[in-house]
Design a protein around this motif. Structure first.
Motif, PDB file in Angstrom:
ATOM      1  N   ALA A 103       0.820  -1.216   0.000  1.00 28.40           N
ATOM      2  CA  ALA A 103       0.000   0.000   0.000  1.00 28.40           C
ATOM      3  C   ALA A 103       0.848   1.257   0.000  1.00 28.40           C
ATOM      4  N   SER A 104       2.064   1.183   0.578  1.00 29.61           N
ATOM      5  CA  SER A 104       2.943   2.356   0.617  1.00 29.61           C
ATOM      6  C   SER A 104       3.762   2.512  -0.657  1.00 29.61           C
ATOM      7  N   GLY A 105       3.693   1.514  -1.558  1.00 31.21           N
ATOM      8  CA  GLY A 105       4.380   1.639  -2.840  1.00 31.21           C
ATOM      9  C   GLY A 105       5.757   1.020  -2.900  1.00 31.21           C
ATOM     10  N   LEU A 106       6.071   0.102  -1.991  1.00 26.75           N
ATOM     11  CA  LEU A 106       7.409  -0.482  -1.990  1.00 26.75           C
ATOM     12  C   LEU A 106       7.643  -1.360  -3.213  1.00 26.75           C
ATOM     13  N   TYR A 107       6.651  -2.134  -3.607  1.00 23.26           N
ATOM     14  CA  TYR A 107       6.812  -3.062  -4.721  1.00 23.26           C
ATOM     15  C   TYR A 107       6.513  -2.397  -6.067  1.00 23.26           C
ATOM     16  N   ILE A 108       5.444  -1.620  -6.094  1.00 25.64           N
ATOM     17  CA  ILE A 108       5.062  -0.868  -7.293  1.00 25.64           C
ATOM     18  C   ILE A 108       4.664   0.532  -6.837  1.00 25.64           C
ATOM     19  N   PRO A 109       5.245   1.597  -7.396  1.00 21.75           N
ATOM     20  CA  PRO A 109       4.824   2.944  -6.995  1.00 21.75           C
ATOM     21  C   PRO A 109       3.313   3.108  -7.093  1.00 21.75           C
ATOM     22  N   VAL A 110       2.719   3.669  -6.067  1.00 26.38           N
ATOM     23  CA  VAL A 110       1.259   3.801  -6.013  1.00 26.38           C
ATOM     24  C   VAL A 110       0.736   4.575  -7.215  1.00 26.38           C
ATOM     25  N   GLU A 111       1.517   5.549  -7.689  1.00 24.25           N
ATOM     26  CA  GLU A 111       1.089   6.359  -8.836  1.00 24.25           C
ATOM     27  C   GLU A 111       0.884   5.526 -10.092  1.00 24.25           C
ATOM     28  N   GLU A 112       1.487   4.350 -10.164  1.00 26.60           N
ATOM     29  CA  GLU A 112       1.356   3.501 -11.349  1.00 26.60           C
ATOM     30  C   GLU A 112       0.207   2.505 -11.229  1.00 26.60           C
ATOM     31  N   LEU A 113      -0.474   2.477 -10.099  1.00 27.56           N
ATOM     32  CA  LEU A 113      -1.588   1.562  -9.898  1.00 27.56           C
ATOM     33  C   LEU A 113      -2.887   2.156 -10.457  1.00 27.56           C
ATOM     34  N   PRO A 114      -3.872   1.309 -10.780  1.00 27.99           N
ATOM     35  CA  PRO A 114      -5.183   1.841 -11.184  1.00 27.99           C
ATOM     36  C   PRO A 114      -5.776   2.697 -10.069  1.00 27.99           C
ATOM     37  N   ARG A 115      -6.616   3.654 -10.444  1.00 25.79           N
ATOM     38  CA  ARG A 115      -7.157   4.584  -9.457  1.00 25.79           C
ATOM     39  C   ARG A 115      -7.919   3.866  -8.347  1.00 25.79           C
ATOM     40  N   TRP A 116      -8.695   2.830  -8.698  1.00 29.92           N
ATOM     41  CA  TRP A 116      -9.475   2.125  -7.671  1.00 29.92           C
ATOM     42  C   TRP A 116      -8.566   1.447  -6.660  1.00 29.92           C
ATOM     43  N   LEU A 117      -7.413   0.937  -7.142  1.00 30.16           N
ATOM     44  CA  LEU A 117      -6.486   0.279  -6.236  1.00 30.16           C
ATOM     45  C   LEU A 117      -5.753   1.313  -5.372  1.00 30.16           C
ATOM     46  N   GLN A 118      -5.513   2.492  -5.914  1.00 30.35           N
ATOM     47  CA  GLN A 118      -4.940   3.569  -5.109  1.00 30.35           C
ATOM     48  C   GLN A 118      -5.878   3.920  -3.953  1.00 30.35           C
ATOM     49  N   GLN A 119      -7.183   3.948  -4.231  1.00 30.85           N
ATOM     50  CA  GLN A 119      -8.152   4.265  -3.191  1.00 30.85           C
ATOM     51  C   GLN A 119      -8.187   3.177  -2.111  1.00 30.85           C
ATOM     52  N   VAL A 120      -8.010   1.916  -2.517  1.00 28.80           N
ATOM     53  CA  VAL A 120      -7.945   0.826  -1.536  1.00 28.80           C
ATOM     54  C   VAL A 120      -6.708   0.995  -0.666  1.00 28.80           C
ATOM     55  N   CYS A 121      -5.591   1.334  -1.288  1.00 26.83           N
ATOM     56  CA  CYS A 121      -4.341   1.517  -0.543  1.00 26.83           C
ATOM     57  C   CYS A 121      -4.467   2.623   0.500  1.00 26.83           C
ATOM     58  N   GLU A 122      -5.276   3.622   0.211  1.00 30.19           N
ATOM     59  CA  GLU A 122      -5.395   4.767   1.113  1.00 30.19           C
ATOM     60  C   GLU A 122      -6.165   4.460   2.389  1.00 30.19           C
ATOM     61  N   VAL A 123      -6.810   3.294   2.474  1.00 27.38           N
ATOM     62  CA  VAL A 123      -7.483   2.922   3.726  1.00 27.38           C
ATOM     63  C   VAL A 123      -6.640   1.925   4.525  1.00 27.38           C
ATOM     64  N   ILE A 124      -5.449   1.607   4.026  1.00 33.98           N
ATOM     65  CA  ILE A 124      -4.474   0.784   4.737  1.00 33.98           C
ATOM     66  C   ILE A 124      -3.510   1.750   5.407  1.00 33.98           C
ATOM     67  N   PRO A 125      -3.118   1.520   6.666  1.00 35.35           N
ATOM     68  CA  PRO A 125      -2.368   2.547   7.411  1.00 35.35           C
ATOM     69  C   PRO A 125      -1.261   3.262   6.649  1.00 35.35           C
ATOM     70  N   PHE A 126      -0.267   2.541   6.155  1.00 28.82           N
ATOM     71  CA  PHE A 126       0.835   3.260   5.533  1.00 28.82           C
ATOM     72  C   PHE A 126       0.582   3.622   4.078  1.00 28.82           C
ATOM     73  N   GLY A 127      -0.526   3.156   3.524  1.00 31.52           N
ATOM     74  CA  GLY A 127      -0.986   3.710   2.268  1.00 31.52           C
ATOM     75  C   GLY A 127      -1.519   5.116   2.496  1.00 31.52           C
ATOM     76  N   ALA A 128      -2.228   5.299   3.629  1.00 35.24           N
ATOM     77  CA  ALA A 128      -2.728   6.627   3.988  1.00 35.24           C
ATOM     78  C   ALA A 128      -1.575   7.574   4.305  1.00 35.24           C
ATOM     79  N   VAL A 129      -0.528   7.058   4.938  1.00 36.14           N
ATOM     80  CA  VAL A 129       0.621   7.892   5.280  1.00 36.14           C
ATOM     81  C   VAL A 129       1.305   8.423   4.021  1.00 36.14           C
ATOM     82  N   THR A 130       1.599   7.541   3.066  1.00 35.74           N
ATOM     83  CA  THR A 130       2.287   7.990   1.850  1.00 35.74           C
ATOM     84  C   THR A 130       1.388   8.872   0.993  1.00 35.74           C
ATOM     85  N   ALA A 131       0.064   8.661   1.071  1.00 36.83           N
ATOM     86  CA  ALA A 131      -0.857   9.542   0.351  1.00 36.83           C
ATOM     87  C   ALA A 131      -0.820  10.940   0.943  1.00 36.83           C
TER      88      ALA A 131
END
Length: 249
Positions: free
Chosen positions: A188-216
């Motif tokens: 969710a924080s983009g370690l494996y694939i930068p979040v910016e390269e993910l589909p928008r819906w998956l970016q939104q899912v990442c943002e409800v995971i703790p460190f996905g929200a932090v990097t957002a």
């Protein structure tokens, strides 16, 4: 006599110092603290990582990876070191023995959490400082957003780590639950694939995971209050569940 977690004045400080010495003796803890720092330096010295990339919305690779690498420190400590240490205490009957000794178990746990929180803060600060001072990494979301999100993000994963620690009977069981939680946050924080390269819906899912929200919050994606609310929610939920389900034996 003034008490803190059932300890006399100065007792918590002594236990915290002891916990710090014990934790820092573990080579794995030092490796995980050092690896993100090393990666920031390595990434910052790769020429292609210092040029804007269209796939990242005009950002550089180093800009994207500094918050992700900073997230590695609290994630490792909260999802593996904390629950595995507590589970090992339970497995070896340390907590049961403490419950009938002059040293309260709550004080020991408070000391451990304090040490882990301090190490996490130090690791994040060092990695962020290297990124900003050595490689010109900016804080698109602003300093307040970054500070608030990392503090709440660390609190959230510490609370979730305590949930695992509350029930895990052995260190192996704690690792079995903690590692997947850590990997999920890494993704969710983009370690494996930068979040910016993910589909928008998956970016939104990442943002409800703790460190996905932090990097957002770091990147300035979406309203800050929304990210902080997600992190506060995880912190409260994890703390309540851990407190209600914790067992000493």
């Amino acid at each position: 006599m003034s008490l803190t977690f059932g300890l006399p004045r100065g007792g918590l400080r002594t236990l915290t110092t002891t916990q710090a010495r014990l934790l820092l003796r573990e080579p794995v803890a030092l490796i995980w603290l050092g690896v993100p720092v090393l990666l920031v330096v390595v990434f910052g010295n790769i020429p292609s990582f210092l040029h804007p990339t269209a796939a990242l919305g005009g950002k550089r690779v180093i800009d994207v990876y500094v918050p992700t690498l900073a997230a590695m420190v609290p994630l490792f400590l909260a999802c593996t070191a904390l629950p595995m240490t507590m589970a090992a205490w339970r497995e070896k009957d340390v907590l049961r023995r403490l419950s009938v000794s002059p040293v309260p178990a709550a004080g020991m746990l408070a000391g451990l959490v304090a040490v882990i929180a301090a190490l996490a803060a130090a690791g994040v600060a060092v990695i962020t400082a290297i990124g900003m001072l050595a490689f010109g990494v900016a804080l698109p979301g602003g300093a307040v957003a970054v500070l608030g999100s990392f503090v709440l993000g660390s609190a959230a994963v510490l609370a979730l780590g305590l949930v695992i620690a509350a029930r895990a009977r052995t260190g192996a069981a704690a690792s079995g639950f903690g590692v997947p939680l850590m990997v999920l946050n890494f993704f969710a924080s983009g370690l494996y694939i930068p979040v910016e390269e993910l589909p928008r819906w998956l970016q939104q899912v990442c943002e409800v995971i703790p460190f996905g929200a932090v990097t957002a919050a770091w990147a300035g994606r979406g309203p800050l209050w929304q990210h902080l609310l997600v992190l506060a929610g995880w912190t409260v939920l994890g703390s309540v569940v851990a407190a209600r389900t914790f067992r000493w034996e």
